[in-house]
Write a protein that holds these residues in place. Structure first.
Motif, PDB file in Angstrom:
ATOM      1  N   ILE A 279       0.835  -1.098  -0.079  1.00  0.00           N
ATOM      2  CA  ILE A 279       0.005  -0.042   0.024  1.00  0.00           C
ATOM      3  C   ILE A 279       0.806   1.341   0.058  1.00  0.00           C
ATOM      4  N   HIS A 280       0.466   2.256  -0.917  1.00  0.00           N
ATOM      5  CA  HIS A 280       1.286   3.363  -0.859  1.00  0.00           C
ATOM      6  C   HIS A 280       1.418   4.113   0.437  1.00  0.00           C
ATOM      7  N   ASP A 281       2.396   4.675   0.783  1.00  0.00           N
ATOM      8  CA  ASP A 281       2.515   5.153   1.921  1.00  0.00           C
ATOM      9  C   ASP A 281       1.556   6.498   2.149  1.00  0.00           C
ATOM     10  N   LEU A 282       1.290   7.267   1.310  1.00  0.00           N
ATOM     11  CA  LEU A 282       0.440   8.277   1.518  1.00  0.00           C
ATOM     12  C   LEU A 282      -1.008   8.014   1.599  1.00  0.00           C
ATOM     13  N   ASP A 283      -1.552   6.570   1.279  1.00  0.00           N
ATOM     14  CA  ASP A 283      -2.824   6.356   1.324  1.00  0.00           C
ATOM     15  C   ASP A 283      -3.292   5.520   2.576  1.00  0.00           C
ATOM     16  N   VAL A 284      -2.315   5.302   3.328  1.00  0.00           N
ATOM     17  CA  VAL A 284      -2.798   4.240   4.359  1.00  0.00           C
ATOM     18  C   VAL A 284      -3.722   5.070   5.287  1.00  0.00           C
ATOM     19  N   VAL A 285      -3.838   6.101   5.520  1.00  0.00           N
ATOM     20  CA  VAL A 285      -5.232   6.952   6.253  1.00  0.00           C
ATOM     21  C   VAL A 285      -6.123   7.079   5.240  1.00  0.00           C
ATOM     22  N   GLY A 286      -6.337   6.708   4.061  1.00  0.00           N
ATOM     23  CA  GLY A 286      -7.523   6.777   3.402  1.00  0.00           C
ATOM     24  C   GLY A 286      -7.987   8.003   2.968  1.00  0.00           C
ATOM     25  N   ARG A 287      -8.983   8.061   2.152  1.00  0.00           N
ATOM     26  CA  ARG A 287      -9.545   9.399   1.687  1.00  0.00           C
ATOM     27  C   ARG A 287     -11.188   9.136   1.705  1.00  0.00           C
ATOM     28  N   PRO A 288     -11.900  10.060   2.181  1.00  0.00           N
ATOM     29  CA  PRO A 288     -13.267  10.065   2.577  1.00  0.00           C
ATOM     30  C   PRO A 288     -13.991  10.387   1.093  1.00  0.00           C
ATOM     31  N   GLU A 289     -15.247  10.073   1.021  1.00  0.00           N
ATOM     32  CA  GLU A 289     -16.094  10.185  -0.008  1.00  0.00           C
ATOM     33  C   GLU A 289     -16.587  11.822  -0.137  1.00  0.00           C
ATOM     34  N   SER A 290     -16.314  12.267  -1.356  1.00  0.00           N
ATOM     35  CA  SER A 290     -16.324  13.696  -1.522  1.00  0.00           C
ATOM     36  C   SER A 290     -17.799  14.184  -1.175  1.00  0.00           C
ATOM     37  N   LEU A 291     -18.720  13.660  -1.908  1.00  0.00           N
ATOM     38  CA  LEU A 291     -20.288  14.463  -1.861  1.00  0.00           C
ATOM     39  C   LEU A 291     -20.617  14.538  -0.383  1.00  0.00           C
TER      40      LEU A 291
ATOM     41  N   VAL B  70     -16.074  13.146  -9.192  1.00  0.00           N
ATOM     42  CA  VAL B  70     -16.853  11.931  -9.120  1.00  0.00           C
ATOM     43  C   VAL B  70     -16.747  11.033 -10.552  1.00  0.00           C
ATOM     44  N   ASN B  71     -16.304   9.718 -10.318  1.00  0.00           N
ATOM     45  CA  ASN B  71     -16.063   9.117 -11.551  1.00  0.00           C
ATOM     46  C   ASN B  71     -17.054   8.515 -12.138  1.00  0.00           C
ATOM     47  N   THR B  72     -17.283   8.717 -13.649  1.00  0.00           N
ATOM     48  CA  THR B  72     -18.188   8.384 -14.333  1.00  0.00           C
ATOM     49  C   THR B  72     -18.295   6.694 -14.709  1.00  0.00           C
ATOM     50  N   THR B  73     -17.020   6.281 -14.629  1.00  0.00           N
ATOM     51  CA  THR B  73     -17.015   4.767 -14.716  1.00  0.00           C
ATOM     52  C   THR B  73     -17.657   3.948 -13.645  1.00  0.00           C
ATOM     53  N   PHE B  74     -17.452   4.261 -12.406  1.00  0.00           N
ATOM     54  CA  PHE B  74     -17.959   3.492 -11.412  1.00  0.00           C
ATOM     55  C   PHE B  74     -19.127   3.827 -10.821  1.00  0.00           C
ATOM     56  N   ASN B  75     -19.907   4.748 -11.540  1.00  0.00           N
ATOM     57  CA  ASN B  75     -21.454   5.432 -11.037  1.00  0.00           C
ATOM     58  C   ASN B  75     -22.465   5.276 -12.262  1.00  0.00           C
ATOM     59  N   GLU B  76     -23.636   5.480 -11.955  1.00  0.00           N
ATOM     60  CA  GLU B  76     -24.574   5.333 -12.794  1.00  0.00           C
ATOM     61  C   GLU B  76     -25.383   6.923 -12.948  1.00  0.00           C
ATOM     62  N   PRO B  77     -25.778   7.335 -14.024  1.00  0.00           N
ATOM     63  CA  PRO B  77     -26.187   8.416 -14.231  1.00  0.00           C
ATOM     64  C   PRO B  77     -27.353   9.011 -13.348  1.00  0.00           C
ATOM     65  N   TYR B  78     -28.419   8.165 -13.187  1.00  0.00           N
ATOM     66  CA  TYR B  78     -29.554   8.445 -12.301  1.00  0.00           C
ATOM     67  C   TYR B  78     -29.178   8.706 -10.744  1.00  0.00           C
ATOM     68  N   GLU B  79     -28.320   7.759 -10.486  1.00  0.00           N
ATOM     69  CA  GLU B  79     -28.012   7.966  -8.934  1.00  0.00           C
ATOM     70  C   GLU B  79     -27.126   9.172  -8.693  1.00  0.00           C
ATOM     71  N   LEU B  80     -25.990   9.368  -9.730  1.00  0.00           N
ATOM     72  CA  LEU B  80     -25.105  10.589  -9.286  1.00  0.00           C
ATOM     73  C   LEU B  80     -26.039  11.713  -9.687  1.00  0.00           C
ATOM     74  N   ALA B  81     -26.581  12.015 -10.619  1.00  0.00           N
ATOM     75  CA  ALA B  81     -27.690  13.197 -10.930  1.00  0.00           C
ATOM     76  C   ALA B  81     -28.470  13.463  -9.657  1.00  0.00           C
ATOM     77  N   ARG B  82     -28.910  12.605  -9.069  1.00  0.00           N
ATOM     78  CA  ARG B  82     -29.786  12.650  -7.693  1.00  0.00           C
ATOM     79  C   ARG B  82     -28.796  13.277  -6.625  1.00  0.00           C
ATOM     80  N   ARG B  83     -27.806  12.497  -6.415  1.00  0.00           N
ATOM     81  CA  ARG B  83     -26.665  13.065  -5.332  1.00  0.00           C
ATOM     82  C   ARG B  83     -26.338  14.613  -5.646  1.00  0.00           C
ATOM     83  N   LEU B  84     -25.761  14.935  -6.913  1.00  0.00           N
ATOM     84  CA  LEU B  84     -25.579  16.208  -7.267  1.00  0.00           C
ATOM     85  C   LEU B  84     -26.743  17.141  -7.268  1.00  0.00           C
ATOM     86  N   ALA B  85     -27.721  17.026  -7.505  1.00  0.00           N
ATOM     87  CA  ALA B  85     -28.904  17.623  -7.449  1.00  0.00           C
ATOM     88  C   ALA B  85     -29.363  18.075  -5.849  1.00  0.00           C
ATOM     89  N   THR B  86     -29.359  17.103  -5.082  1.00  0.00           N
ATOM     90  CA  THR B  86     -29.475  17.046  -3.865  1.00  0.00           C
ATOM     91  C   THR B  86     -28.564  18.011  -3.164  1.00  0.00           C
TER      92      THR B  86
END
Length: 447
Positions: A68-80, A99-115
């Motif tokens: 594991i890369h040293d700078l990643d050992v404490v992780g990264r929280p979810e942006s939204l 937010v990555n389009t490869t691993f999300n779906e339009p309906y779900e992400l559009a709701r989160r961003l609109a919220t």
């Protein structure tokens, strides 16, 4: 004769997170997980009347040579989630999530961003990215990845002469279709989308948000990335190392807008930059050199070299010359990190730099990996920023501090007042939404 008013610049704050920019050994560095760190930087940016606060994203802990890369050992929280919390402790500052389009779906992400746009009263933004990384994809149900032909760097549009939509282009277009299903007067309409990557229909559950469409940001310097930004983005997050390179990039991207029926001001060009301040230019230069040495330790220099070469170079002396062997472009030594460019070409540039200046491995990495920096007294930095904007090398800047979370404090206290005095930056917010801060047209023409 009264001097002309400088062109108004835009400013954003990048929360550094896990990277080699932050000097983690500095006693002033704090957690990039604790909410207090996000709040500190966001409140500072809002105090400086910045346009927005910007978060990156990491979907898997990176690995280097099987560890594991040293700078990643404490992780990264979810942006939204973080930005939703920041919406409650800020009033005007824009809130931008990668937010990555490869691993999300339009309906779900559009709701989160609109919220988020509703929760923040119109301050949400989306930095559109994708991934072709099978290593990252293993964290997700599909477990796979997209071919590079489907990345946003090769985004096409139906208006570009028949180039097929890629997943990312279609993703953004579909999200906008969903946001538009609610009319400004609050009337919902069913949606139906059938395309190459998505076939969905139903009713969108979130009423039209204050901005109509959250602001769309795109990061990319390639010709294909520039084309996508010209066709679909509101802001392009880029990098360029000199004033002349900035002007060339600016001219190229702005010239692409007309074929999409857009005006030059419809897309803001904001390079990511660092800064170092001192009471004098000489003091700032001395501080900047020390910061770069602390960012690139001997160990980090070898790690950076391995990321380019794709080989285990742990036996090399950081104070010695670059390897004579060529990089391995197909190496799996580094997982979860995107290589910036062709490794062979990058290695050739590094060798040329090293030979021309007689630099060691560590010295080469320090010089070759430095982001565009503004270094000097507050007066010098303010003048250089104004020159970049007034001569059309940028519309503004995304500032990347070297300390988390207090690295923006000096800039807001010492540089922003000078920009305001010289008429180059707002003294107060004049609108309430991020679109109003950026001077962007509302997608439905509301005031």
């Amino acid at each position: 004769m009264t001097a002309p008013t400088p062109k108004q610049m835009h400013l954003a704050a990048h929360f550094p997170g896990v990277n080699n920019t932050t000097v983690w050994a500095d006693p002033r560095s704090r957690s990039q997980i604790d909410f207090s760190s996000f709040e500190h930087l966001a409140r500072t940016a809002e105090r400086g009347r910045f346009d927005f606060f910007f978060l990156a994203e990491g979907l898997r802990l990176r690995e280097h040579n099987g560890r594991i890369h040293d700078l990643d050992v404490v992780g990264r929280p979810e942006s939204l989630t973080v930005l939703s919390a920041l919406a409650a402790v800020t009033e005007r500052l824009g809130l931008a999530a990668t937010v990555n389009t490869t691993f999300n779906e339009p309906y779900e992400l559009a709701r989160r961003l609109a919220t988020l746009d509703h929760l923040s009263d119109g301050r949400a933004a989306w930095n559109v990215v994708t991934s072709s990384d099978a290593f990252t994809g293993e964290n997700f149900r599909r477990g796979g990845y997209l071919d590079r032909a489907d990345l946003p760097q090769v985004l096409g549009s139906a208006r570009t002469g028949g180039t097929p939509y890629t997943r990312a282009a279609e993703f953004v277009a579909t999200a906008r279709e969903l946001w538009d299903t609610w009319t400004p007067d609050g009337t919902p309409r069913p949606f139906r989308h059938q395309g190459q990557h998505f076939t969905i229909e139903g009713e969108f559950t979130v009423p039209r948000s204050p901005q109509g469409h959250p602001v769309v940001i795109q990061a990319g310097d390639s010709p294909e990335g520039r084309e996508f930004a010209a066709s679909a983005a509101d802001v392009i997050f880029t990098r360029h190392g000199t004033l002349e390179a900035g002007r060339t990039f600016y001219t190229d991207v702005k010239a692409r807008l007309a074929k999409y029926g857009r005006q030059p001001d419809d897309l803001k060009i904001m390079p990511g930059v660092t800064f170092v301040l001192g009471d004098s230019d000489a003091e700032a230069q001395e501080s900047a050199a020390e910061i770069r040495r602390r960012q690139i330790s001997p160990q980090n220099a070898i790690l950076a070299l391995e990321q380019v070469w794709g080989r285990d170079l742990s036996s090399y002396d950081p104070d010695g010359p670059l390897p004579e062997i060529d990089p391995d472009p197909d190496s799996g030594l580094v997982q979860g990190r995107v290589r910036n460019g062709d490794p062979l070409a990058v290695a050739a540039r590094w060798r040329a730099l090293s030979e021309a200046k007689r630099l060691s491995i560590r010295q080469t990495v320090i010089e070759a990996t430095g982001r565009q920096s503004f270094i000097g007294s507050p007066e010098t930095v303010a003048s250089e920023l104004i020159e970049f904007v007034s001569t059309d090398a940028a519309d503004g800047f995304i500032l990347v501090p070297h300390l988390t979370p207090s690295g923006l404090d000096d800039f807001v206290d010492r540089v922003v007042p000078l920009l305001q005095e010289r008429g180059a930056f707002r003294s107060e917010y004049t609108g309430s939404t991020l679109r109003s801060h950026l001077g962007l047209v509302d997608p439905v023409g509301k005031d």
